[in-house]
Structure formats: C-alpha cells, structure tokens
Design an enzyme around this catalytic site. Structure first.
Site, PDB file in Angstrom:
ATOM      1  N   TYR A   1     -10.424 -10.378  -6.756  1.00  0.00           N
ATOM      2  CA  TYR A   1      -9.676 -10.741  -8.010  1.00  0.00           C
ATOM      3  C   TYR A   1     -10.117 -11.744  -8.748  1.00  0.00           C
ATOM      4  O   TYR A   1      -9.549 -11.948  -9.726  1.00  0.00           O
ATOM      5  CB  TYR A   1      -8.216 -10.659  -7.315  1.00  0.00           C
ATOM      6  CG  TYR A   1      -7.676  -9.430  -6.798  1.00  0.00           C
ATOM      7  CD1 TYR A   1      -7.235  -8.296  -7.615  1.00  0.00           C
ATOM      8  CD2 TYR A   1      -7.665  -9.119  -5.410  1.00  0.00           C
ATOM      9  CE1 TYR A   1      -6.629  -7.314  -7.052  1.00  0.00           C
ATOM     10  CE2 TYR A   1      -7.108  -7.944  -5.039  1.00  0.00           C
ATOM     11  CZ  TYR A   1      -6.689  -7.043  -5.810  1.00  0.00           C
ATOM     12  OH  TYR A   1      -6.240  -5.888  -5.294  1.00  0.00           O
TER      13      TYR A   1
ATOM     14  N   LYS B   1      -1.957  -2.402   7.838  1.00  0.00           N
ATOM     15  CA  LYS B   1      -3.172  -1.940   8.705  1.00  0.00           C
ATOM     16  C   LYS B   1      -3.286  -2.577  10.079  1.00  0.00           C
ATOM     17  O   LYS B   1      -3.108  -3.704  10.097  1.00  0.00           O
ATOM     18  CB  LYS B   1      -4.579  -2.073   7.812  1.00  0.00           C
ATOM     19  CG  LYS B   1      -4.696  -1.181   6.653  1.00  0.00           C
ATOM     20  CD  LYS B   1      -6.202  -1.485   5.989  1.00  0.00           C
ATOM     21  CE  LYS B   1      -6.042  -0.398   4.914  1.00  0.00           C
ATOM     22  NZ  LYS B   1      -7.463  -0.565   4.177  1.00  0.00           N
TER      23      LYS B   1
ATOM     24  N   HIS C   1      -4.497  -8.862   3.791  1.00  0.00           N
ATOM     25  CA  HIS C   1      -5.845  -8.767   3.898  1.00  0.00           C
ATOM     26  C   HIS C   1      -6.549  -9.542   5.161  1.00  0.00           C
ATOM     27  O   HIS C   1      -6.124 -10.908   5.148  1.00  0.00           O
ATOM     28  CB  HIS C   1      -6.796  -9.315   2.834  1.00  0.00           C
ATOM     29  CG  HIS C   1      -6.896  -8.143   1.535  1.00  0.00           C
ATOM     30  ND1 HIS C   1      -6.962  -8.725   0.315  1.00  0.00           N
ATOM     31  CD2 HIS C   1      -6.640  -6.982   1.424  1.00  0.00           C
ATOM     32  CE1 HIS C   1      -6.829  -7.549  -0.565  1.00  0.00           C
ATOM     33  NE2 HIS C   1      -6.504  -6.666   0.053  1.00  0.00           N
TER      34      HIS C   1
ATOM     35  N   ARG D   1      -0.725  -2.174  -6.899  1.00  0.00           N
ATOM     36  CA  ARG D   1      -0.864  -3.322  -5.770  1.00  0.00           C
ATOM     37  C   ARG D   1      -1.937  -4.157  -6.498  1.00  0.00           C
ATOM     38  O   ARG D   1      -2.015  -5.468  -6.403  1.00  0.00           O
ATOM     39  CB  ARG D   1      -1.504  -2.593  -4.607  1.00  0.00           C
ATOM     40  CG  ARG D   1      -1.975  -3.630  -3.444  1.00  0.00           C
ATOM     41  CD  ARG D   1      -2.209  -2.784  -2.316  1.00  0.00           C
ATOM     42  NE  ARG D   1      -3.276  -3.402  -1.529  1.00  0.00           N
ATOM     43  CZ  ARG D   1      -2.749  -4.317  -0.417  1.00  0.00           C
ATOM     44  NH1 ARG D   1      -1.563  -4.631  -0.492  1.00  0.00           N
ATOM     45  NH2 ARG D   1      -3.556  -4.909   0.597  1.00  0.00           N
TER      46      ARG D   1
ATOM     47  N   HIS E   1      -2.275   2.487  -5.976  1.00  0.00           N
ATOM     48  CA  HIS E   1      -2.962   1.366  -5.636  1.00  0.00           C
ATOM     49  C   HIS E   1      -3.221   0.448  -6.769  1.00  0.00           C
ATOM     50  O   HIS E   1      -3.445  -0.690  -6.429  1.00  0.00           O
ATOM     51  CB  HIS E   1      -4.421   1.604  -5.135  1.00  0.00           C
ATOM     52  CG  HIS E   1      -4.872   0.947  -4.123  1.00  0.00           C
ATOM     53  ND1 HIS E   1      -4.074   0.802  -2.705  1.00  0.00           N
ATOM     54  CD2 HIS E   1      -5.598  -0.070  -3.808  1.00  0.00           C
ATOM     55  CE1 HIS E   1      -4.635   0.076  -1.927  1.00  0.00           C
ATOM     56  NE2 HIS E   1      -5.613  -0.502  -2.566  1.00  0.00           N
TER      57      HIS E   1
ATOM     58  N   ARG F   1       0.917  -1.197   0.042  1.00  0.00           N
ATOM     59  CA  ARG F   1      -0.011   0.105   0.103  1.00  0.00           C
ATOM     60  C   ARG F   1       1.055   1.273  -0.153  1.00  0.00           C
ATOM     61  O   ARG F   1       2.031   1.203   0.337  1.00  0.00           O
ATOM     62  CB  ARG F   1      -0.971  -0.008   1.304  1.00  0.00           C
ATOM     63  CG  ARG F   1      -1.516  -1.100   1.176  1.00  0.00           C
ATOM     64  CD  ARG F   1      -2.617  -1.065   2.827  1.00  0.00           C
ATOM     65  NE  ARG F   1      -3.556  -2.013   2.899  1.00  0.00           N
ATOM     66  CZ  ARG F   1      -3.289  -3.185   3.541  1.00  0.00           C
ATOM     67  NH1 ARG F   1      -2.189  -3.313   4.201  1.00  0.00           N
ATOM     68  NH2 ARG F   1      -4.157  -4.283   3.666  1.00  0.00           N
TER      69      ARG F   1
END
Length: 306
Positions: free
Chosen positions: A287, A181, A278, A255, A252, A157
């Site tokens: 995806y 995150k 994730h 990514r 992004h 990210r």
C-alpha cells in the site's frame, strides 16, 4: 502418493487452520504433480528426486493453458508456476517434519520473482456513489447496504464477511471480533455509518430472513441460509451495477480501498497491518506503493512545475 497428499491437507485443515480455499488450491496444485508423476511411472514419493520436480516445472512452464474459443493459446503464467513451487515446498516441509520423507528436496527449488500487482482502490466519489442508500428498503437492500458498509469500514475479506456471526458484533461500543486466516482472531473498529447500516439490517431486514434452520451468521440469503462465496460475490456485483459505478468492482477492492484511504489520510502502516490481519508487514507494504502513486499524481496536478 495420493494418501500422503491427503494427510498434508488434513494437517493444513486441523493444525494450521488454513481456509477451505487454501486447501482446495493446494489439492489442485499437488494433483497436477501426481498426474504428471503417474505418467512418469513414479509410484512412491521416495522415488521422486529433485530432477523430477524440475522436469515437472519445466513441463508446466511450457504447457499451454485451456482458453475460450477464439482466444490465442498461452503458456502458464509465472504466478501459477510460483504457486506450484510454493505448494511443493510446503508439502515437502510437512513430510520432512513428520519424518515421512528423509529429505526436503523441494527446498532447493527457487521461487520466481513475483510481479507485485498494485491493488486497485475506489475513489472517494465512487465510494460515496456505491454506498448511497437504495430505496425502497427491503431485507435484500438492507443486507447489501450492511455488507458494503462493513466491507469498506473494516476491510474484511469476503470469507470473513460470509462467516461473521451475531456474537462477534459489538455495535454498542463500535467494534467486531473477526476470525481471519489461520483462525487468527482480531478486533476491528466499525465506523458510525457501518454501525447504522448494520443496526437497520438487524432490526428491519434480517428478522424477515430468519427461518427455524437459520444459523447465527449475520448475513443471510433470501432463503435464510448462509451465503456461499460465489453468491455473496454476485450480490455485491449486482449492487455495484445498480449504483452506476462503471468499474469492475470486486469485494477485495473494498478491502484495498479501506487500506489505501487510511494510509492516504495518515494512518500508520503497522496499524493498517493489524486491522487487515496481515501476518507479515511486507504484505501490507504494497500500500505504500499505492500511496506513492497518489503523491506523484497530486504533485503533477498541483505543483507549478509538476
């Protein structure tokens, strides 16, 4: 009411480890409700009932957003309403768990169905064009090359690229430690091309940028300071323009390209989930739609009756 929101933001920051961007988003969304509540003469969260939350959301759905001169007025998008409901639900869950409010009235709010935007990925040709070495090699071009190679090689990210530090690099064995995150750490492999770009930057570029006040961030500005998000974004956009890639490339998108190309070449979805950091596999599953679109495109192009 504002004080309780501040307590919630502190909780996000210190106990949940949420990013600064997430904190600012929640602060802005809850700030909208506080402004509306003030007009309604509500002065305490205990006075707020479900009917008030519903009335606020109805008000927001009908509110016309500010647009540039010459553009037609438009209402708030369903995505924005989704975020406002999510912010209220998160706030009330916190207040109930901390026994500040007796009841979580926001749990009755239903989230509208989100429109899943398929992530855009660059083609192999566009990636090759974008990652072509720039001549002459300067601290700036070496840094840009290393940022782009790492973004595509490891699917980081923008915030992860900005904040990655020297001690997180383990280039001799081809991997990096990434703090993602929620302060969650993950180990991500780095491809040989990205390792070479990073080594060239660290040997010939970064030393010329370092000042006595420079932190241990890998990527530094021309002043030897860490990148702000908007500055790094602009550097990437400038490099895209110089490369001749015509599309509107965002950090992004690199990514997304990383994940899409892995899936198209046979990588397992669980592995991609781990690499992207994730928390939930459902986030990664988007995806599969991209891959499905790719399969249909190939079928139409190559099947005799496609």
């Amino acid at each position: 009411m504002q004080t309780l929101v501040e307590d919630f933001l502190q909780y996000l920051r210190h106990e949940r480890g949420q990013s600064e961007h997430t904190q600012k988003t929640y602060a802005a969304l809850l700030g909208k409700f506080l402004n509306w509540a003030q007009i309604q003469k509500l002065t305490d969260w205990k006075e707020v009932e479900l009917k008030h939350l519903t009335a606020f959301l109805m008000f927001e759905r009908e509110r016309l957003v500010e647009v540039k001169e010459g553009q037609s007025p438009r209402k708030l998008s369903s995505e924005s309403v989704y975020l406002e409901i999510a912010a209220l639900r998160a706030f009330y869950k916190f207040a109930e768990n901390e026994k500040i409010l007796p009841l979580n009235i926001a749990e009755s709010l239903s989230l509208p169905r989100r429109w899943k935007r398929l992530p855009k990925a660059l083609s192999d040709l566009e990636i090759t064009q974008l990652l072509t070495l720039e001549i002459p090699e300067t601290p700036r071009t070496l840094g840009d090359q290393a940022v782009l190679e790492l973004a595509y090689a490891s699917g980081l990210r923008l915030a992860e690229l900005r904040n990655i530090r020297m001690e997180q690099l383990h280039l001799e064995v081809g991997f990096i430690n990434v703090i993602g995150k929620g302060n969650k750490e993950r180990v991500v492999p780095v491809g040989s091309k990205a390792v070479q770009a990073l080594q060239r930057y660290l040997e010939s570029g970064r030393p010329k940028l370092v000042t006595p006040r420079s932190p241990a961030n890998v990527f530094l500005t021309m002043r030897g300071t860490p990148f702000a998000a908007v500055t790094l974004w602009k550097r990437i956009k400038d490099r895209v323009k110089r490369s001749g890639v015509a599309r509107n490339v965002t950090p992004h998108m690199l990514r997304h390209s990383f994940a899409t190309h892995l899936l198209e070449h046979g990588a397992d979805l669980r592995v991609i989930q781990e690499l992207l950091g994730h928390a939930n596999i459902s986030t990664t599953e988007i995806y599969t739609h991209v891959s499905g679109s790719r399969l249909r495109e190939v079928h139409r192009k190559f099947h005799p009756r496609g």
